[in-house]
Design a protein around this motif. Structure first.
Motif, PDB file in Angstrom:
ATOM      1  N   UNK A   1      -1.649  -9.819  35.912  1.00  0.00           N
ATOM      2  CA  UNK A   1      -1.472 -10.935  36.842  1.00  0.00           C
ATOM      3  C   UNK A   1      -0.106 -11.555  36.593  1.00  0.00           C
ATOM      4  N   UNK A   2       0.660 -11.722  37.652  1.00  0.00           N
ATOM      5  CA  UNK A   2       1.926 -12.465  37.557  1.00  0.00           C
ATOM      6  C   UNK A   2       1.769 -13.760  38.345  1.00  0.00           C
ATOM      7  N   UNK A   3       2.021 -14.869  37.649  1.00  0.00           N
ATOM      8  CA  UNK A   3       1.841 -16.194  38.231  1.00  0.00           C
ATOM      9  C   UNK A   3       3.196 -16.699  38.712  1.00  0.00           C
ATOM     10  N   UNK A   4       3.441 -16.618  39.996  1.00  0.00           N
ATOM     11  CA  UNK A   4       4.750 -17.018  40.539  1.00  0.00           C
ATOM     12  C   UNK A   4       4.790 -18.507  40.825  1.00  0.00           C
ATOM     13  N   UNK A   5       3.673 -19.029  41.315  1.00  0.00           N
ATOM     14  CA  UNK A   5       3.560 -20.465  41.575  1.00  0.00           C
ATOM     15  C   UNK A   5       2.079 -20.794  41.481  1.00  0.00           C
ATOM     16  N   UNK A   6       1.743 -21.980  41.011  1.00  0.00           N
ATOM     17  CA  UNK A   6       0.334 -22.295  40.789  1.00  0.00           C
ATOM     18  C   UNK A   6      -0.423 -22.607  42.074  1.00  0.00           C
TER      19      UNK A   6
ATOM     20  N   UNK B   1       1.625 -20.198  31.889  1.00  0.00           N
ATOM     21  CA  UNK B   1       1.482 -18.742  31.877  1.00  0.00           C
ATOM     22  C   UNK B   1       2.247 -18.164  33.060  1.00  0.00           C
ATOM     23  N   UNK B   2       3.033 -17.131  32.810  1.00  0.00           N
ATOM     24  CA  UNK B   2       3.728 -16.453  33.900  1.00  0.00           C
ATOM     25  C   UNK B   2       3.236 -15.024  34.095  1.00  0.00           C
ATOM     26  N   UNK B   3       2.643 -14.448  33.066  1.00  0.00           N
ATOM     27  CA  UNK B   3       2.120 -13.091  33.219  1.00  0.00           C
ATOM     28  C   UNK B   3       1.030 -12.819  32.192  1.00  0.00           C
ATOM     29  N   UNK B   4      -0.036 -12.176  32.649  1.00  0.00           N
ATOM     30  CA  UNK B   4      -1.123 -11.769  31.756  1.00  0.00           C
ATOM     31  C   UNK B   4      -1.392 -10.290  31.957  1.00  0.00           C
ATOM     32  N   UNK B   5      -1.680  -9.607  30.880  1.00  0.00           N
ATOM     33  CA  UNK B   5      -2.101  -8.210  30.959  1.00  0.00           C
ATOM     34  C   UNK B   5      -3.306  -8.027  30.047  1.00  0.00           C
TER      35      UNK B   5
ATOM     36  N   UNK C   1      14.633 -16.844  25.596  1.00  0.00           N
ATOM     37  CA  UNK C   1      15.297 -18.141  25.627  1.00  0.00           C
ATOM     38  C   UNK C   1      14.280 -19.235  25.931  1.00  0.00           C
ATOM     39  N   UNK C   2      13.468 -18.992  26.948  1.00  0.00           N
ATOM     40  CA  UNK C   2      12.462 -19.993  27.314  1.00  0.00           C
ATOM     41  C   UNK C   2      11.053 -19.415  27.275  1.00  0.00           C
ATOM     42  N   UNK C   3      10.914 -18.141  27.013  1.00  0.00           N
ATOM     43  CA  UNK C   3       9.590 -17.513  27.102  1.00  0.00           C
ATOM     44  C   UNK C   3       9.027 -17.145  25.732  1.00  0.00           C
ATOM     45  N   UNK C   4       7.717 -17.207  25.662  1.00  0.00           N
ATOM     46  CA  UNK C   4       6.973 -16.837  24.450  1.00  0.00           C
ATOM     47  C   UNK C   4       5.951 -15.791  24.874  1.00  0.00           C
ATOM     48  N   UNK C   5       6.048 -14.591  24.306  1.00  0.00           N
ATOM     49  CA  UNK C   5       5.101 -13.532  24.648  1.00  0.00           C
ATOM     50  C   UNK C   5       4.119 -13.352  23.502  1.00  0.00           C
ATOM     51  N   UNK C   6       2.843 -13.576  23.792  1.00  0.00           N
ATOM     52  CA  UNK C   6       1.805 -13.380  22.793  1.00  0.00           C
ATOM     53  C   UNK C   6       1.193 -11.992  22.944  1.00  0.00           C
ATOM     54  N   UNK C   7       1.062 -11.299  21.834  1.00  0.00           N
ATOM     55  CA  UNK C   7       0.214 -10.104  21.802  1.00  0.00           C
ATOM     56  C   UNK C   7      -1.191 -10.577  21.465  1.00  0.00           C
TER      57      UNK C   7
ATOM     58  N   UNK D   1      -1.538  -9.070  26.675  1.00  0.00           N
ATOM     59  CA  UNK D   1      -0.363  -9.900  26.459  1.00  0.00           C
ATOM     60  C   UNK D   1      -0.437 -11.077  27.421  1.00  0.00           C
ATOM     61  N   UNK D   2      -0.036 -12.237  26.939  1.00  0.00           N
ATOM     62  CA  UNK D   2       0.109 -13.393  27.823  1.00  0.00           C
ATOM     63  C   UNK D   2       1.498 -13.959  27.560  1.00  0.00           C
ATOM     64  N   UNK D   3       2.273 -14.084  28.629  1.00  0.00           N
ATOM     65  CA  UNK D   3       3.632 -14.607  28.505  1.00  0.00           C
ATOM     66  C   UNK D   3       3.661 -16.026  29.072  1.00  0.00           C
ATOM     67  N   UNK D   4       4.179 -16.946  28.278  1.00  0.00           N
ATOM     68  CA  UNK D   4       4.346 -18.328  28.704  1.00  0.00           C
ATOM     69  C   UNK D   4       5.817 -18.622  28.866  1.00  0.00           C
TER      70      UNK D   4
END
Lengths: 145, 145, 145, 145
Positions: free
Chosen positions: C68-73, D63-67, D91-97, D111-114
């Protein structure tokens, strides 16, 4: 009547982010999930883990009525304690009293009533003797007649 | 008393896969989500969509009690109809009667009671006049006194 | 590549209160529920409603990967449109492209990959011919080879 | 790469009845709730409990992306272990495994990217230094550059 000591089964939970809504509090429907978690632990505590032990004695249980009273809201990340007690046993029905505390203060109380049913036909049937005995043996103080 | 015609607000839903559990039926807590969806539509129907219109008149509403009676289970992919009716208005409380039908047959009924509260302090307050009038104007047959 | 016209199946939903969290937006996990609702409608649209038609041809499908890619809430009460398109068919796998629009603007995109499996053993098996044909017949523009 | 020892943060959960669906397994969307529970514990473990400590340093995360990869299903009542590790810092993102084990066997990974954002404007901003340092100090083995 909602004395914490009357609940032998008390399960701790931490409120999840996904359970809180825009008002900043747990959505009202999720308390039934909390109740359900405590009831699952109750079945395990009396020695009849659901659903395997229920299948073994040829019975299933279906919720017929739920009541929830919201005294104070639970919030994200709070640790709450959910108590479950068999409050009344009918011919085929089991009424659980449920209560939630936070820091020892009661914030929610409710009731979930189940009816015993044939697993296939889903027709109500009397509480099987092993289930009734396990509940009665577990509850301290004893269930009122 | 749970006559379908008494519910001006009736909202159709289709049961989602994620709402069904291992028993093959909707998990008991999700009926409160269905009720909530109907209540959201109720506020819109009376001309006071939540939460914007409520903020506009300086009130918020909090659930204080929910009751659900499960008469027959809803299953995956079924189209159900959720009715919502303001059944009683107290000084600060609004009691909704809720009912769910499938193919015209009643399968669930319940009640959700809200209390009006100050949005900041969250202390109960009388139902604001515009909210009371909107509810009374909407309900046909009229709410019993 | 996420052109709205490429999605024959587009299902409208309204965001529920219970799906929003403390940030005032839909909790990230619920988008998979939205995707699932669209996939349910997809099976219906190709003439093979799940699970009955799948049981009829001796197959079940299990999710093996979601993105899932969250582009806008998405926010409470918004009407969103969820599109579902079979993007790739492998020997046993079906990859759905999913997308969510609000007022015609793309706010979420993702993919859910299913694998066909024997309903009892849950071992992977080739996509049954009737299922493959139904998907290929439905998709316009055709699925890329 | 999904070695259990590489995850300092591992949180145990028991699968709830409400999380299982008709297939007898956890619905695919709920794994994101499990991931979220572990991420909540991660913030606490590094000394910056969400959301209070984040508000304190003027940042929010979205959250911007979840897999999610589903290797084997989790079932009702199973105790699972959810691991969370900061795998990459941009720079602004944190990717969690993220990874889930049952009896020591890996059953899910993802993975969840914030992205860090200004709490009011919700525009992305660099990871604040105290947050970056807390993550880097916590991770053993260190995060790859």
């Amino acid at each position: 009547m909602i004395k914490r000591d009357a609940f032998r089964l008390r399960e701790q939970l931490r409120v999840r982010w996904a359970e809180t809504d825009l008002q900043g509090i747990v959505f009202n429907g999720h308390y039934l999930t909390y109740f359900d978690v405590a009831i699952t632990e109750y079945w395990r505590a009396i020695g009849l883990p659901y659903p395997a032990a229920f299948a073994g004695i040829g019975v299933d249980v279906f919720a017929v009525k739920s009541t929830v009273e919201y005294l104070a809201p639970a919030r994200f990340d709070e640790v709450i304690e959910v108590g479950c007690r068999a409050a009344r046993l009918g011919r085929s029905s089991i009424a659980f009293a449920l209560a939630i505390w936070r820091d020892g203060a009661l914030i929610t109380r409710g009731e979930v009533v189940y009816v015993c049913a044939d697993p296939v036909a889903r027709r109500s049937m009397p509480i099987p003797v092993p289930l009734r005995r396990a509940i009665e043996a577990y509850e301290q103080p004893p269930i009122e007649a």
